[in-house]
Scaffold this motif. Structure first.
Motif, short mmCIF file in Angstrom:
data_model
loop_
_atom_site.label_atom_id
_atom_site.label_comp_id
_atom_site.label_asym_id
_atom_site.label_seq_id
_atom_site.Cartn_x
_atom_site.Cartn_y
_atom_site.Cartn_z
N TYR A 20 -5.57 0.70 -5.90
CA TYR A 20 -6.06 0.29 -4.58
C TYR A 20 -6.32 -1.21 -4.65
O TYR A 20 -7.07 -1.68 -5.50
N TRP A 21 -5.67 -1.97 -3.79
CA TRP A 21 -5.91 -3.41 -3.71
C TRP A 21 -5.60 -3.86 -2.30
O TRP A 21 -4.45 -3.90 -1.91
N GLY A 22 -6.61 -4.15 -1.54
CA GLY A 22 -6.41 -4.63 -0.17
C GLY A 22 -6.97 -3.68 0.87
O GLY A 22 -6.72 -2.47 0.82
N LYS A 23 -7.72 -4.23 1.81
CA LYS A 23 -8.31 -3.43 2.88
C LYS A 23 -7.69 -3.81 4.23
O LYS A 23 -7.35 -4.97 4.44
N ARG A 24 -7.59 -2.82 5.11
CA ARG A 24 -7.18 -3.12 6.48
C ARG A 24 -8.41 -3.23 7.38
O ARG A 24 -8.32 -3.72 8.50
N ASN A 25 -9.57 -2.77 6.88
CA ASN A 25 -10.82 -2.93 7.61
C ASN A 25 -11.92 -3.18 6.57
O ASN A 25 -12.23 -2.31 5.76
N GLU A 26 -12.47 -4.40 6.59
CA GLU A 26 -13.46 -4.80 5.59
C GLU A 26 -14.76 -4.02 5.72
O GLU A 26 -15.37 -3.63 4.73
N GLU A 27 -15.18 -3.83 6.97
CA GLU A 27 -16.50 -3.24 7.19
C GLU A 27 -16.52 -1.76 6.77
O GLU A 27 -17.42 -1.30 6.08
N LEU A 28 -15.50 -1.01 7.21
CA LEU A 28 -15.45 0.43 6.89
C LEU A 28 -14.81 0.69 5.53
O LEU A 28 -14.76 1.82 5.07
N ILE A 29 -14.30 -0.36 4.91
CA ILE A 29 -13.57 -0.24 3.63
C ILE A 29 -12.43 0.77 3.75
O ILE A 29 -12.44 1.85 3.16
N LEU A 30 -11.44 0.39 4.56
CA LEU A 30 -10.24 1.21 4.73
C LEU A 30 -9.09 0.49 4.02
O LEU A 30 -8.88 -0.69 4.23
N PRO A 31 -8.36 1.19 3.16
CA PRO A 31 -7.36 0.54 2.32
C PRO A 31 -6.01 0.37 3.01
O PRO A 31 -5.73 1.07 3.98
#
Length: 396
Positions: A20-31
């Motif tokens: 796992y490397w990279g989020k599509r949503n920082e706040e909800l922590i969605l990868p």
């Protein structure tokens, strides 16, 4: 004054074999992609967390590895808020069996310790947040799906909510409700699999995972290609290899995925270097060892740090450990060098050493943790193991 209600739990570290490397949503922590990991055994690596709730507590407080930390940390607050929300929901639905022991408005004291170095690339945040969420859930009488809450503490923490082989399904929904962890196979599925953590250094990483990921998402074209075009098929192949206990396939996928993750770090601008000279030497050792035997007996994986995680089968452990000791001669004698599951001493042929033919790097590796796949979080029944005393404050 009534005594605080006290619960203690332990949770495991996990090592991703599809990263796992990279989020599509920082706040909800969605990868930006799904991932798959192996949960390590808690006999060797674990976080222990005690949660106390009481009417008499004035505020929420947290102590980590012996010192008080800031309880207003946003990710910690997300987890507390979600657990309290679920507890209120159960209470309002009349689902609570106990007479509201937990007093939904009560403040909590949290005390947590790791039995391994924090922030040294040993997934301490994963074990820490998994343990926090599991302990809070026990304290507040919350049941059901908890991996989505753990994810909001630290992405990889959702995978530490289960034992064995675990996938984190990236999900598609905006609210992240479908971004959850799921067990692929339990720890009993592949008993011959062994894991060696080669601790190169227990230093903090030069670039933390959170900021490293953000920069990669913003600047690496390779990361985008990886998430969209490589990982989906790789996840299918990895699940197939795990289910079929196909070590050669599992090992090759694991090494390729580790290498690609570090390639995306190099493709980040400015580049991020997590591997050092020792890490690179371990990579050479593994490939030359496998080449000598004409088959894949050992695999490596590196997270955001220089420590190597080695996967192999039980029968190859003694010889490979001896090879590590030969090419990275330790300061200490064998006893302190190998921690965890015992490793039989085995002599290594000169032919094998010559075939590998690397220049030894003295003191390159501090120690080895010998372990295997293990179970998910557990409640600790013995009250003498609580980290908080009966008054709800840390034991000195």
């Amino acid at each position: 004054m009534e005594k605080p209600h006290i619960v203690t739990c332990t949770a495991p570290v996990n090592i991703a074999v599809v990263k796992y490397w990279g989020k599509r949503n920082e706040e909800l922590i969605l990868p930006i992609n799904s991932s798959l990991s192996v949960t390590l055994h808690q006999d060797q690596l674990k976080t222990t967390t005690t949660v106390a709730t009481s009417k008499s507590f004035k505020e929420d407080r947290i102590w980590l590895n012996g010192k008080e930390e800031d309880v207003t940390h946003p990710r910690l607050q997300s987890c507390l808020r979600e657990i309290r929300r679920l507890a209120r929901k159960r209470h309002n639905n009349g689902d609570t069996t106990s007479t509201d022991l937990t007093g939904l408005s009560q403040k909590v004291h949290i005390c947590s310790v790791n039995n391994f170095p924090t922030a040294a690339g040993l997934a301490s945040s994963a074990a820490g947040f998994a343990c926090l969420v599991y302990s809070l859930a026990q304290a507040f009488g919350v049941e059901g799906e908890l991996s989505g809450i753990a994810r909001q503490g630290s992405g990889s923490a959702c995978r530490s909510m289960y034992g064995g082989f675990v996938q984190w399904i990236m999900g598609n929904q905006e609210d992240g409700k479908d971004s959850l962890a799921q067990q692929v196979e339990p720890e009993s599925h592949w008993p011959e699999l062994r894991i060696l953590v080669l601790v190169v250094s227990a230093e903090r990483k030069p670039v933390g995972s959170t900021s490293g990921m953000q920069t990669s998402v913003q600047t690496s074209c390779l990361l985008k290609h990886r998430a969209e075009s490589v990982v989906p098929h790789r996840m299918e192949e990895m699940i197939k290899a795990v289910r079929g206990k196909d070590f050669a396939a599992f090992a090759e996928l694991t090494m390729k995925d580790s290498n690609q993750f570090h390639a995306t770090c190099l493709d980040t601008y400015p580049p991020i270097f997590y591997l050092n000279r020792v890490s690179q030497q371990v990579i050479h050792l593994v490939h030359r060892y496998n080449r000598h035997y004409g088959e894949t007996r050992v695999a490596y994986s590196f997270d955001a740090g220089p420590n190597a995680v080695i996967f192999t089968l039980q029968q190859h452990v003694p010889e490979f450990v001896h090879m590590v000791q030969h090419f990275f001669p330790p300061e200490t004698n064998g006893e302190d060098f190998i921690k965890g599951l015992p490793v039989k001493h085995t002599p290594v042929s000169e032919q094998l050493k010559q075939s590998v033919g690397l220049e030894p790097m003295p003191k390159g590796i501090n120690y080895i943790i010998s372990t295997k796949a293990g179970p998910g979080p557990r409640v600790v029944k013995d009250p003498s193991l609580h980290l908080l005393s009966p008054d709800g404050f840390p034991k000195l």
